[in-house]
Design an enzyme around this catalytic site. Structure first.
Site, mmCIF file in Angstrom:
data_model
loop_
_atom_site.group_PDB
_atom_site.id
_atom_site.type_symbol
_atom_site.label_atom_id
_atom_site.label_comp_id
_atom_site.label_asym_id
_atom_site.label_seq_id
_atom_site.Cartn_x
_atom_site.Cartn_y
_atom_site.Cartn_z
ATOM 1 N N GLY A 117 0.832 -1.210 0.000
ATOM 2 C CA GLY A 117 0.000 0.000 0.000
ATOM 3 C C GLY A 117 0.852 1.240 0.000
ATOM 4 N N ASN A 118 0.223 2.376 0.190
ATOM 5 C CA ASN A 118 0.967 3.628 0.321
ATOM 6 C C ASN A 118 0.267 4.510 1.350
ATOM 7 O OD1 ASN A 118 -0.938 5.522 -1.093
ATOM 8 N ND2 ASN A 118 -0.560 4.068 -2.746
#
Ligand SMILES: Cc1cc2nc3c(=O)[nH]c(=O)nc-3n(C[C@H](O)[C@H](O)[C@H](O)COP(=O)(O)O)c2cc1C
Length: 422
Positions: free
Chosen positions: A219-220
């Site tokens: 993810g980020n």
């Protein structure tokens, strides 16, 4: 813009009314503030006066130096009765926060202060935003008072549920975010300024999650705040807004259609379906550039080791812009690190076929991802404009102003082409 009367009563959430007054003033409204005596124990009149540029009204017996006029309006020649004059001049009256005590007074028709007398005399749309401890809010008396107010056509902005001011307490009673209060207020303003009426705006927000196994993902750190701020600002201008939210835990603004997605493939699919009917695409989401080439069907175990193979994801923005029509405006976002960002944003602008790139320098940890503030550079085919650090709400308005200018520029050149063709 409109004349907004903001009533502030005595509760801890009175500090949020300062931000509401600021947002309403930044949005171009003329704001006058009325405070109860108890409100003055929580926040100072000087702060409101500095923000709205007009004296705060506290007592119906005090002389109003502006004679009931709103900022930007001429003052009457005569000296009118203060509480009647502000009530008559406002386009809407919002009490935020509305304490349990003030709600009881309003429901019973009390007229013992500037706030209660002006509320009683006001025929413009009136709203109350209760904020208090959850047990006070749930009490039979408060609920009966709210029911009475609702019956009389007064809009009640329900409090949020969550952490309360008193230590360790959770429940319903929180004053909603000032951005949401302003949205609710603006929704009742007569014939408000809605320059984007009829415009369909598609906003993507948040960060995608690419699964590795049933419990893990790549993810980020994108929170979706910038995308939400854009959705709010576009809705405030009267646009019909669809928000594609990738793992956004924040609440979407009222009146905005929200579609939740998780992976970049889902984001691409929903965006492809929504894009043809949109006039403006604001691609604020951070889709992953890579995903696991194979997703394990069961949770991977540490002692088995992990050899992770990644493959590139689809370039969503480039794909959409390849299918764009003439009257669509496409805004991409670029998170770049350090020097050379503007050059890379320019290259992205032409490679992705966008009209505008909003460049975010992610080397400064105090802005951008997860932060309430941002500082960006707007890069289009003919200019690069630095926008200094400001709240994401303010940055969103600057971006939308540029979108409006780009669309206006294109429409006038289309008109010129039509007129010059034989
Ligand atoms: C620390 C503190 C916090 C308070 N917070 C709230 C509150 O959040 N909501 C509320 O209805 N009353 C709250 N009260 C009680 C009100 O301040 C009190 O009822 C007051 O009389 C309200 O006056 P007003 O409605 O004229 O502003 C609080 C009181 C104190 C001392």
């Amino acid at each position: 813009m409109a004349r907004v009367l903001l009533g502030v009563s005595g509760g801890i959430a009175a500090y949020k009314a300062l931000e509401l007054a600021r947002l309403a003033t930044v949005a171009g409204h003329g704001v006058r503030v009325v405070m109860t005596e108890a409100a003055g124990r929580f926040v100072g009149a000087a702060s409101f006066e500095g923000i709205v540029g007009a004296p705060v009204l506290k007592s119906e017996f005090e002389h109003d130096p502006l004679r009931g006029a709103f900022p930007g309006d001429p003052q009457p020649q005569h000296d009118p009765i203060g509480h009647l004059e502000v009530a008559a001049n406002c386009d809407a009256y919002l009490i935020a926060p509305a304490s349990a005590n003030t709600l009881a007074k309003l429901a019973s028709g009390f007229a013992d202060s500037m706030l209660t007398t002006s509320f009683l005399a006001c025929t413009a749309p009136r709203l109350v935003a209760p904020a208090m401890n959850d047990r006070m809010y749930a009490s039979a008396a408060t609920q009966a008072n709210l029911a009475t107010l609702k019956e009389r056509g007064i809009a009640v902005i329900e409090p949020d549920e969550g952490r309360l001011a008193s230590r360790g307490e959770f429940g319903r009673g929180r004053l909603p975010d000032p951005v949401r209060l302003l949205e609710r207020l603006e929704a009742v303003l007569p014939g408000g300024d809605r320059p984007w009426d009829g415009l369909r705006v598609l906003v993507t927000a948040g960060g995608t999650r690419e699964p590795i196994d049933p419990v893990r993902f790549l993810g980020n750190r994108s929170s979706g705040r910038m995308g939400l701020a854009l959705a709010v600002a576009a809705a405030r201008r009267g646009a019909d807004v669809t928000l594609i939210a990738a793992n956004v835990t924040l609440q979407a603004p009222a009146g905005v259609r929200r579609i939740d997605v998780e992976t970049s493939a889902q984001l691409a699919e929903v965006a492809r379906a929504q894009f043809p009917s949109a006039h403006v695409l604001l691609m604020a989401a951070a889709p992953a550039d890579f995903r696991a080439a194979e997703v394990a069907s069961a949770k991977l175990r540490r002692y088995d080791g992990l050899d992770l193979h990644l493959e590139p994801t689809e370039d969503i923005l480039a794909g959409l812009s390849a299918a764009r029509s003439e009257d669509q405006t496409i805004v991409g976002f670029a998170a770049e690190h350090g020097e050379g960002g503007v050059e890379r944003a320019k290259e992205k602008l032409s490679r992705k076929g966008a009209d505008l790139i909003v460049l975010n320098d992610v080397s400064d940890p105090s802005i951008g991802f997860e932060s309430a503030d941002n500082a960006v550079t707007l890069v289009d085919s003919s200019s690069e404009t630095p926008v200094p650090r400001a709240s994401k709400d303010e940055i969103a308005d600057v971006i939308l102003d540029r979108v409006a200018a780009l669309r206006e520029g294109r429409q006038s050149s289309q008109r010129a082409d039509t007129q010059s063709s034989p």
